[in-house]
Design a protein around this motif. Structure first.
Motif, PDB file in Angstrom:
ATOM      1  N   LYS A  92     -30.924 -43.181   1.489  1.00  0.00           N
ATOM      2  CA  LYS A  92     -30.823 -42.325   2.583  1.00  0.00           C
ATOM      3  C   LYS A  92     -31.750 -41.337   2.578  1.00  0.00           C
ATOM      4  CE  LYS A  92     -25.814 -43.540   2.663  1.00  0.00           C
ATOM      5  NZ  LYS A  92     -24.608 -42.735   2.499  1.00  0.00           N
ATOM      6  N   LEU A  93     -32.001 -40.722   1.558  1.00  0.00           N
ATOM      7  CA  LEU A  93     -33.173 -39.599   1.604  1.00  0.00           C
ATOM      8  C   LEU A  93     -34.339 -39.882   1.900  1.00  0.00           C
ATOM      9  CD1 LEU A  93     -31.777 -36.835   0.893  1.00  0.00           C
ATOM     10  CD2 LEU A  93     -30.295 -38.451   0.246  1.00  0.00           C
ATOM     11  N   LEU A  94     -34.750 -41.021   1.200  1.00  0.00           N
ATOM     12  CA  LEU A  94     -36.067 -41.548   1.666  1.00  0.00           C
ATOM     13  C   LEU A  94     -36.376 -41.833   3.223  1.00  0.00           C
ATOM     14  CD1 LEU A  94     -36.793 -44.402  -1.154  1.00  0.00           C
ATOM     15  CD2 LEU A  94     -38.002 -42.156  -0.837  1.00  0.00           C
ATOM     16  N   MET A  95     -35.283 -42.358   3.832  1.00  0.00           N
ATOM     17  CA  MET A  95     -35.533 -42.520   5.266  1.00  0.00           C
ATOM     18  C   MET A  95     -35.575 -41.222   5.812  1.00  0.00           C
ATOM     19  SD  MET A  95     -35.205 -45.736   5.739  1.00  0.00           S
ATOM     20  CE  MET A  95     -34.404 -46.413   7.136  1.00  0.00           C
ATOM     21  N   ALA A  96     -34.861 -40.053   5.557  1.00  0.00           N
ATOM     22  CA  ALA A  96     -34.883 -38.765   6.059  1.00  0.00           C
ATOM     23  C   ALA A  96     -36.011 -38.151   5.754  1.00  0.00           C
ATOM     24  CB  ALA A  96     -33.645 -37.936   5.623  1.00  0.00           C
ATOM     25  N   SER A  97     -36.737 -38.320   4.747  1.00  0.00           N
ATOM     26  CA  SER A  97     -38.112 -37.358   4.283  1.00  0.00           C
ATOM     27  C   SER A  97     -39.187 -38.188   5.187  1.00  0.00           C
ATOM     28  CB  SER A  97     -38.269 -37.784   2.653  1.00  0.00           C
ATOM     29  OG  SER A  97     -38.583 -38.895   2.580  1.00  0.00           O
ATOM     30  N   LEU A  98     -39.261 -39.355   5.297  1.00  0.00           N
ATOM     31  CA  LEU A  98     -40.088 -39.981   6.123  1.00  0.00           C
ATOM     32  C   LEU A  98     -39.872 -39.716   7.679  1.00  0.00           C
ATOM     33  CD1 LEU A  98     -42.152 -42.270   5.612  1.00  0.00           C
ATOM     34  CD2 LEU A  98     -40.660 -44.046   6.336  1.00  0.00           C
ATOM     35  N   GLY A 101     -43.020 -47.637   8.452  1.00  0.00           N
ATOM     36  CA  GLY A 101     -42.314 -47.145   7.244  1.00  0.00           C
ATOM     37  C   GLY A 101     -40.813 -47.241   7.356  1.00  0.00           C
ATOM     38  N   LEU A 102     -40.241 -47.026   8.359  1.00  0.00           N
ATOM     39  CA  LEU A 102     -38.515 -47.061   8.482  1.00  0.00           C
ATOM     40  C   LEU A 102     -38.237 -48.220   8.276  1.00  0.00           C
ATOM     41  CD1 LEU A 102     -38.089 -44.198  11.105  1.00  0.00           C
ATOM     42  CD2 LEU A 102     -37.479 -44.220   8.784  1.00  0.00           C
ATOM     43  N   TRP A 103     -39.095 -49.177   9.166  1.00  0.00           N
ATOM     44  CA  TRP A 103     -38.653 -50.528   9.156  1.00  0.00           C
ATOM     45  C   TRP A 103     -38.739 -51.441   7.774  1.00  0.00           C
ATOM     46  CZ3 TRP A 103     -42.271 -54.988   8.590  1.00  0.00           C
ATOM     47  CH2 TRP A 103     -41.704 -56.327   8.918  1.00  0.00           C
TER      48      TRP A 103
END
Length: 450
Positions: free
Chosen positions: A101-107, A218-220
């Protein structure tokens, strides 16, 4: 195909029964982490190149060239100062709710702020509001990248089999070099293809706006990656996360945070001296074309992207400490040859000097991800590793170009700059000597050892 899941099971804390990761899941996790890291560092390091070549002219046009560069690098430094804040916030939630979850938010945070920089008015259009907005966006960039590294690296480390953890973490580390390579190549292309007037008027904006497309990709890719099985098992065994992981890691593993930060210091300072500062030195002091400076950084990007996984793989065979020590010693010597070679003014020599500098530097950067991740037990690993990686930014990368410019203005010589880098290398050398060797250890062994 049967051996791969067993290594992931062995990497879990004792007593836990993790979800068994397949080989395809492991590869997807590492690839997703590496691609995301490439995109985030494209965003963050694009700013460094622009600060050296553009921002002094479009946001600080009334200052002399070196002072304008120093002001531009001051806004650049604020991004580094914000990185520990990102490490604290993202580390807290990453150790409580999971890495993904945090990887998605940071991106999203990183990409949004980078895209916004491409839309900012310049000093000519908005006066002092322009550098104020630039500074705010840089702070958001710093918070985003402060949370990115820990999550991406731990997804790779916790999915990887122990005997090859260094290599897979090195692949993710190389994503940063690829991001810098991509940012510099695009900026160099626009600088070479446009007149100076057009480049300063609008051409520099395109690489920042391009970030929007990269973020979608990146999100995909990251949406397809499952949560780390080691983290899930650790929470199940402990019946939940620590209420305050940052407090816990500082209270119980504070010495390791300090050790990891010292490991990072030389790698952080040296990289921004031989790339970001060197571009200013080449263009504003030696008065060489922008293309020569950018091509030198491109050569360094190739060296880093190609060699980091190889140095990291070597650390899986001979140990993290010997490889890291070799990098610290080698760079402390090479930096004294670097600037005399740069002063030749030869584009080929400059590119070769930068290539070798980053090649040696990568002996620290390549094994670093696994080395730092292995300092901490699973339940506080995101917080601890993030602090190790981001705290040196306060005294390292943030001020390295500014300190280098200040030393040059005060002494008229690059020797003090080389001594500054060599001192940082000495600190990281001692840290590597003091660190325990962790190559090949499973996370169950690391967790059991505390």
């Amino acid at each position: 195909m049967t051996a791969a899941p067993e290594t992931t099971l062995d990497a879990a804390p004792r007593g836990a029964l993790p979800r068994i990761a397949t080989l395809s899941e492991r590869r997807r996790a590492v690839f997703g982490a590496a691609i995301g890291t490439t995109i985030e560092w494209y965003d963050f390091l694009l700013y460094a190149s622009a600060a050296a070549l553009v921002f002094n002219r479009v946001f600080f046009p009334k200052a002399d060239p070196l002072t304008g560069a120093m002001l531009a690098f001051t806004t650049y430094a604020l991004g580094f100062l914000a990185r520990p804040l990102g490490a604290v916030v993202f580390g807290h939630f990453g150790d409580r709710t999971g890495r993904k979850k945090l990887l998605m938010a940071s991106l999203m945070l990183m990409g949004g702020s980078t895209f916004a920089i491409g839309l900012l008015p310049t000093y000519a259009g908005a006066g002092m509001l322009a550098p104020i907005l630039l500074t705010f966006m840089r702070l958001l960039q710093g918070i985003g990248v402060g949370g990115e590294w820990g999550g991406a690296m731990l997804m790779a480390a916790e999915y990887a089999e122990a005997p090859r953890r260094g290599f897979w973490c090195g692949v993710v580390q190389a994503g940063g070099a690829v991001g810098n390579l991509l940012a510099t190549a695009i900026l160099a292309g626009f600088a070479a293809g446009l007149s100076e007037h057009d480049f300063l008027a609008w051409g520099w904006r395109i690489p920042f706006l391009f970030s929007a497309a990269l973020i979608v990709v990146g999100l995909w890719l990251r949406s397809a990656v499952a949560e780390s099985p080691v983290f899930e098992a650790a929470l199940e065994e402990a019946e939940g996360a620590h209420a305050a992981p940052i407090v816990q890691v500082l209270k119980t593993k504070g010495s390791r945070v300090a050790l990891g930060a010292c490991l990072k210091l030389a790698e952080n300072i040296s990289y921004y001296v031989v790339t970001a500062f060197a571009m200013t030195y080449l263009t504003e002091v030696l008065h060489l074309p922008r293309s020569v400076a950018l091509n030198g950084v491109l050569a360094g990007g190739v060296a880093g992207a190609a060699s980091m996984p190889l140095w990291a793989a070597l650390s899986d065979r001979v140990g993290r400490r010997p490889v890291y020590i070799a990098g610290a010693v080698g760079l402390s010597l090479w930096v004294f040859a670097f600037f005399p070679l740069v002063r030749t003014g030869s584009p080929l020599v400059i590119a070769g000097a930068t290539f070798l500098a980053v090649l040696i530097h990568s002996a620290m950067n390549g094994p670093q991800g696994a080395f730092i991740a292995e300092l901490f037990p699973t339940r506080v690993r995101y917080s601890g590793a993030s602090l190790c990686y981001q705290l040196p930014a306060i005294v390292g990368g943030s001020f390295a170009p500014i300190i280098a410019i200040g030393l040059l203005k005060a002494t008229g010589s690059t020797v003090p700059i080389s001594a500054y880098v060599a001192t940082a290398c000495a600190i990281s050398f001692v840290a590597a000597l003091l660190a325990r060797e962790t190559k090949g250890k499973t996370f169950s062994e690391i967790d059991a050892a505390g």
